[in-house]
Enzyme design. Structure first.
Site, PDB file in Angstrom:
ATOM      1  N   GLN A 180       0.861  -1.179   0.000  1.00 52.27           N
ATOM      2  CA  GLN A 180       0.000   0.000   0.000  1.00 52.27           C
ATOM      3  C   GLN A 180       0.900   1.231   0.000  1.00 52.27           C
ATOM      4  O   GLN A 180       1.569   1.525   0.992  1.00 52.27           O
ATOM      5  CB  GLN A 180      -0.905  -0.016   1.228  1.00 52.27           C
ATOM      6  CG  GLN A 180      -1.648  -1.329   1.420  1.00 52.27           C
ATOM      7  CD  GLN A 180      -2.768  -1.548   0.418  1.00 52.27           C
ATOM      8  OE1 GLN A 180      -3.830  -0.943   0.510  1.00 52.27           O
ATOM      9  NE2 GLN A 180      -2.554  -2.420  -0.539  1.00 52.27           N
TER      10      GLN A 180
ATOM     11  N   ALA B 116     -11.496   2.283   4.736  1.00 52.09           N
ATOM     12  CA  ALA B 116     -10.507   1.501   3.998  1.00 52.09           C
ATOM     13  C   ALA B 116      -9.704   2.362   3.032  1.00 52.09           C
ATOM     14  O   ALA B 116      -9.901   3.574   2.918  1.00 52.09           O
ATOM     15  CB  ALA B 116     -11.209   0.365   3.252  1.00 52.09           C
ATOM     16  N   HIS B 117      -8.803   1.722   2.299  1.00 44.23           N
ATOM     17  CA  HIS B 117      -7.870   2.440   1.425  1.00 44.23           C
ATOM     18  C   HIS B 117      -8.583   3.118   0.253  1.00 44.23           C
ATOM     19  O   HIS B 117      -9.589   2.648  -0.249  1.00 44.23           O
ATOM     20  CB  HIS B 117      -6.756   1.521   0.924  1.00 44.23           C
ATOM     21  CG  HIS B 117      -7.219   0.299   0.175  1.00 44.23           C
ATOM     22  ND1 HIS B 117      -6.453  -0.819   0.073  1.00 44.23           N
ATOM     23  CD2 HIS B 117      -8.352   0.026  -0.506  1.00 44.23           C
ATOM     24  CE1 HIS B 117      -7.077  -1.723  -0.642  1.00 44.23           C
ATOM     25  NE2 HIS B 117      -8.234  -1.227  -1.019  1.00 44.23           N
ATOM     26  N   ASN B 118      -8.025   4.264  -0.134  1.00 44.19           N
ATOM     27  CA  ASN B 118      -8.462   5.045  -1.298  1.00 44.19           C
ATOM     28  C   ASN B 118      -9.834   5.700  -1.119  1.00 44.19           C
ATOM     29  O   ASN B 118     -10.375   6.254  -2.078  1.00 44.19           O
ATOM     30  CB  ASN B 118      -8.493   4.202  -2.577  1.00 44.19           C
ATOM     31  CG  ASN B 118      -7.160   3.583  -2.916  1.00 44.19           C
ATOM     32  OD1 ASN B 118      -6.113   4.018  -2.452  1.00 44.19           O
ATOM     33  ND2 ASN B 118      -7.182   2.543  -3.724  1.00 44.19           N
TER      34      ASN B 118
END
Length: 340
Positions: free
Chosen positions: A205, A246-248
């Site tokens: 990541q 979560a990511h993004n």
């Protein structure tokens, strides 16, 4: 390319070295001595990076990509644009993950150092007992950091912030007047893995977390750093305890999330959106400005601006209430008809 405040560059690698390391086939042997410095997704690739094609639906995006190389399945190898070297593999995303591990490394704290030598603290910063500040950390005027908090390498914290005890913050750029409550974890890697020949491979990541002015993050909440792009929390958004982002994910301004809300990866949330407790959102969903999500709802598709949705799967509130009432009536009639 990943932010050098948070990631060390380990490259370059030649195309031949890269192909050998990940088990790919270099379709143009004459390009073996060309080098790449890093990885990037299709939309942000440049001639010094290697990217990947995960699915045929991204073929048009590949045509516009400026990547130096691309991990790609054999059937699409001839679709690589001019100047982009095709690295053929049966598992492009897994090859990309391995390449990312070879070309980038997250910066870590100096062994044995509680406060790194190059930390910059403006006037009025207060550090409680046991605070750890990694290399390159910057903390703005009037900020307080509670006991046992850990601030990772390269993190920048604005002015008049309050970081409570045992918070862990990494890979993050933070604005002014932000409050991070006890036990919150910001900037840890999001959940991402790719299937390869040897099983599942963690996808590094390589993004950041951007927290704008006036945000508050509740106790034991988690905000993952981006996988490719940044995770962004907009101005004056208020996040309760035990929330997972979560990511993004991109959260707009003046949003509110009650406890146990869970936002999956790459969700885009407009300004002024409100979430009741234990609401959940599937990945890649768009929630429009001013929308409201009822408690315990499960959002599986885009929500238009200004609408209130509830239920699981979530739908417009009045429809959900009518359907729930109808199910209740049918259950009562059947129960009465059976003599129960």
């Amino acid at each position: 390319m990943p932010d050098p405040r948070f990631y060390d560059a380990l490259g370059p690698l030649t195309m031949a070295e890269l192909a050998k390391a990940v088990g790919a086939v270099l379709t143009d042997p004459t390009a073996g001595e060309r080098t790449v410095d890093g990885v990037a997704v299709l939309g942000s690739a440049d001639p010094r990076t290697v990217t990947f094609l995960a699915h045929r639906r991204h073929l048009l995006e590949l045509q516009d990509a400026r990547a130096g190389a691309c991990f790609i399945e054999a059937q699409y190898a001839d679709q690589a644009p001019p100047g982009c070297v095709a690295l053929v593999t049966r598992a492009p995303q897994a090859a990309y993950a391995r390449a990312a591990q070879l070309l980038h490394r997250a910066r870590s704290a100096e062994p044995g150092a509680t406060i790194a030598a190059d930390v910059i603290l403006e006037d009025g910063v207060v550090l409680a007992a046991g605070v750890v500040l990694g290399p390159g950390v910057r903390v703005g005027r009037g900020t307080t950091i509670g006991a046992g908090a850990v601030i990772g390498a390269g993190v920048a914290i604005g002015r008049d912030c309050q970081i409570a005890a045992r918070a862990v913050i990494g890979f993050c750029l933070m604005g002014d007047r932000v409050r991070i409550h006890s036990g919150a974890v910001i900037g840890d890697p999001g959940f991402g893995a790719a299937a390869g020949a040897e099983g599942l491979i963690d996808i590094p990541q390589l993004g950041r977390v951007i927290i704008q002015d006036g945000v508050s993050v509740g106790a034991n909440s988690c905000i993952d750093r981006g996988a490719f792009e940044d995770t962004v929390i907009g101005e004056n958004t208020k996040i309760d305890n035990l929330v997972q982002i979560a990511h993004n994910v991109r959260v707009g301004r003046n949003c509110a999330m009650a406890a146990h809300t869970g936002i999956s990866g790459s969700v885009v949330i407009g300004d002024g959106v409100q979430f009741g407790g234990r609401a959940g959102v599937a990945d890649h969903v768009l929630i429009g400005d001013g929308a409201r999500i009822a408690a315990a709802s499960g959002v599986m598709k885009d929500v238009p601006a200004g609408e209130t949705w509830g239920g699981s799967p979530a739908r417009p509130l009045r429809r959900w209430m009518r359907e729930s009432a109808w199910v209740s009536r049918m259950a009562i009639r059947r129960s009465e008809g059976a003599g129960e």
